[in-house]
Design a protein around this motif. Structure first.
Motif, short mmCIF file in Angstrom:
data_model
loop_
_atom_site.label_atom_id
_atom_site.label_comp_id
_atom_site.label_asym_id
_atom_site.label_seq_id
_atom_site.Cartn_x
_atom_site.Cartn_y
_atom_site.Cartn_z
N GLN A 63 0.83 -1.21 0.00
CA GLN A 63 0.00 0.00 0.00
C GLN A 63 0.87 1.26 0.00
N ILE A 67 1.28 4.17 -2.86
CA ILE A 67 1.09 5.60 -2.61
C ILE A 67 2.27 6.38 -3.20
N GLY A 71 1.73 8.54 -6.60
CA GLY A 71 2.03 9.96 -6.41
C GLY A 71 3.15 10.42 -7.32
N ASN A 112 -1.32 14.30 -0.89
CA ASN A 112 -0.87 12.92 -0.91
C ASN A 112 0.61 12.89 -0.56
N TRP A 113 0.99 12.06 0.41
CA TRP A 113 2.38 12.10 0.87
C TRP A 113 3.35 11.62 -0.20
N TRP A 150 2.03 15.72 6.34
CA TRP A 150 1.34 14.64 5.65
C TRP A 150 0.30 13.94 6.50
N SER A 155 -4.04 11.71 2.95
CA SER A 155 -3.42 10.40 2.81
C SER A 155 -2.76 9.94 4.11
N SER A 157 -1.88 7.96 7.19
CA SER A 157 -2.14 6.54 7.45
C SER A 157 -3.02 6.30 8.67
N LEU A 160 -6.72 7.50 8.25
CA LEU A 160 -7.39 6.68 7.24
C LEU A 160 -7.60 5.26 7.74
N VAL A 272 -6.78 4.20 2.77
CA VAL A 272 -5.55 4.13 1.99
C VAL A 272 -5.82 3.66 0.56
N VAL A 275 -7.42 6.43 -1.59
CA VAL A 275 -6.44 7.44 -2.01
C VAL A 275 -5.59 6.91 -3.16
N ASN A 276 -5.14 5.65 -3.04
CA ASN A 276 -4.34 5.07 -4.12
C ASN A 276 -5.12 5.00 -5.43
#
Length: 441
Positions: A63, A67, A71, A112-113, A150, A155, A157, A160, A272, A275-276
């Protein structure tokens, strides 16, 4: 004073900080010995905890890698790169350049980190080309310092995962919606304060003119993101036309966006995976062809080497900390001296300490959640604030933990020792902002 501190910490880091993989190995040995001394477990038991847990974070590592990759791919799309070049033309002086990179990276990390880490480094490199006499080390450090925002962004962790069904704490405390974490007033304050203060902080760390180190000319010739070779693109075979088809990219991208809309309309949460998926399909659309997106993914995947190699070590460390009970002793020690007013601050500090050994928001939730969250309930502390105290401690101590700087350093062509002195200095202002947000709201 800030300039003197940054110079002092830079000298210390240059002399003593090892490579991040070696750092992870040293932390493994420290945790191994600590478990034997403080929890009365035998060496064989500690080895068992380590080996048993070595592969525990594979799903989470995937995951986190996605990300970073999604990103990175989004940041390298032609549209985003053109925007970066225009933004890089705005500053006219080194001070403006440093502040711009810090501000832009802080904002990007909220989105998004993975995107923030990559876009910050790419912007810093573009700025270095356009603004002479700007210290390249501080530019890249500024892009990483922006990473401090972040965990308060979409995003993060911990918030989320806390909102995701099936997370390790769901049975104990239920789900924590993001309006109690990411969109809570205290987090909005912390995030805005970081966006405003961090650029001022990096401005004050600028070295004297005689100490400035500009970008190496050799780096200017190397592109951070490789383009698909022209000879392949110019071939007119059916296969090449399909690989470069805008229609396929747009149809697949729109199908993905349609599903995301459907997902949220039917009660889906911003976790997570969501977001991805958003970053994934927007990236495909912006790249405009399957082949272009795949090339961007290949380039972005290079930055995941550190995740792939080091995450097993940190999984083993986490396992030793968790199974030996050492994590509980550390967190429990902080909790035992807490009350409803001091609890968030002490949870934040314990998270910062544990981040040296588990530099992962999700890992923090596994190690600290079972101790922090029930204690928060017993003391009457809002679950969202307790969860974000864990998140803030991780984001804060990343400035002294080099793990997540690796992707930016890969793009920049620098080593961790080149930037960590500036990052460690930022711990001071970060502690103040996070502390005020947790204490006053």
């Amino acid at each position: 004073m800030i300039k003197s501190l940054s110079k002092f910490f830079t000298a210390i880091v240059q002399r003593f900080l090892p490579d991040p993989l070696v750092f992870a190995m040293i932390l493994t040995l420290i945790m191994f010995v600590s478990g034997i001394i403080f929890t009365n477990h035998t060496p064989i038991e500690m080895i068992g905890f380590w080996g048993k847990s070595f592969w525990n974070l594979l799903a989470f590592a995937m995951q986190m890698a996605l990300i970073l990759v999604t990103g990175s791919a989004l940041a390298s799309s032609p549209y985003v790169k053109r925007i970066l070049q225009k933004i890089a033309s705005l500053p006219k002086t080194p001070a403006q350049a440093i502040m711009l990179v810090t501000f832009a990276a802080a904002v990007a990390n909220i989105i998004n980190w993975g995107f923030g880490l990559i876009v910050g480094a790419l912007l810093a490199k573009e700025v270095a080309k356009k603004v002479p006499r700007t210290d390249y080390r501080l530019l890249i450090a500024s892009s990483y310092i922006g990473f401090m925002t972040w965990h308060g962004g979409i995003s993060g962790s911990v918030p989320l995962l806390a909102a995701t069904k099936g997370n390790p704490m769901e049975k104990a405390i239920g789900l924590i919606p993001i309006n109690e974490t990411i969109f809570a007033p205290f987090n909005i304050f912390v995030t805005i304060a970081l966006i405003i203060v961090l650029p001022l902080m990096t401005r004050m760390m600028m070295p004297k003119d005689e100490d400035v180190i500009e970008i190496d000319p050799a780096l200017l010739a190397a592109d951070a993101i490789n383009e698909t070779s022209n000879d392949i693109n110019t071939q007119k075979t059916f296969a090449v036309r399909v690989e470069n088809s805008k229609i396929i990219a747009w149809i697949i991208g729109l199908l993905g966006i349609a599903y995301i809309i459907y997902y949220f309309m039917n009660g889906g949460t911003m976790d997570v995976n969501a977001v991805n998926m958003i970053m994934f399909f927007i990236g495909i659309i912006l790249h405009g062809s399957p082949l272009s997106y795949m090339q961007a993914v290949v380039n972005g995947a290079k930055g995941t080497a550190g995740i792939m190699v080091q995450f097993p070590f940190y999984a083993g460390i986490q396992g030793m900390m968790d199974l030996s009970g050492l994590g509980g002793l550390i967190t429990g020690g902080f909790v035992s001296i807490s009350n409803v007013h001091t609890f968030p601050i002490l949870a934040f500090l314990s998270s910062g300490l544990i981040n040296f050994f588990v530099p992962s928001g999700g890992g923090h939730w596994v190690v600290q959640g079972p101790f922090i969250m029930p204690a928060a309930q017993a003391l009457g502390v809002m679950p969202g604030k307790a969860a974000m105290a864990i998140a803030y401690g991780e984001a804060w101590m990343n400035m002294a933990q080099p793990f997540w700087a690796l992707p930016a350093l890969a793009i920049a062509g620098l080593k961790v020792r080149d930037i960590m002195g500036y990052c460690v200095t930022t711990l001071i202002v970060g502690a103040l902002i996070f502390g005020v947000g947790l204490a006053l709201f």
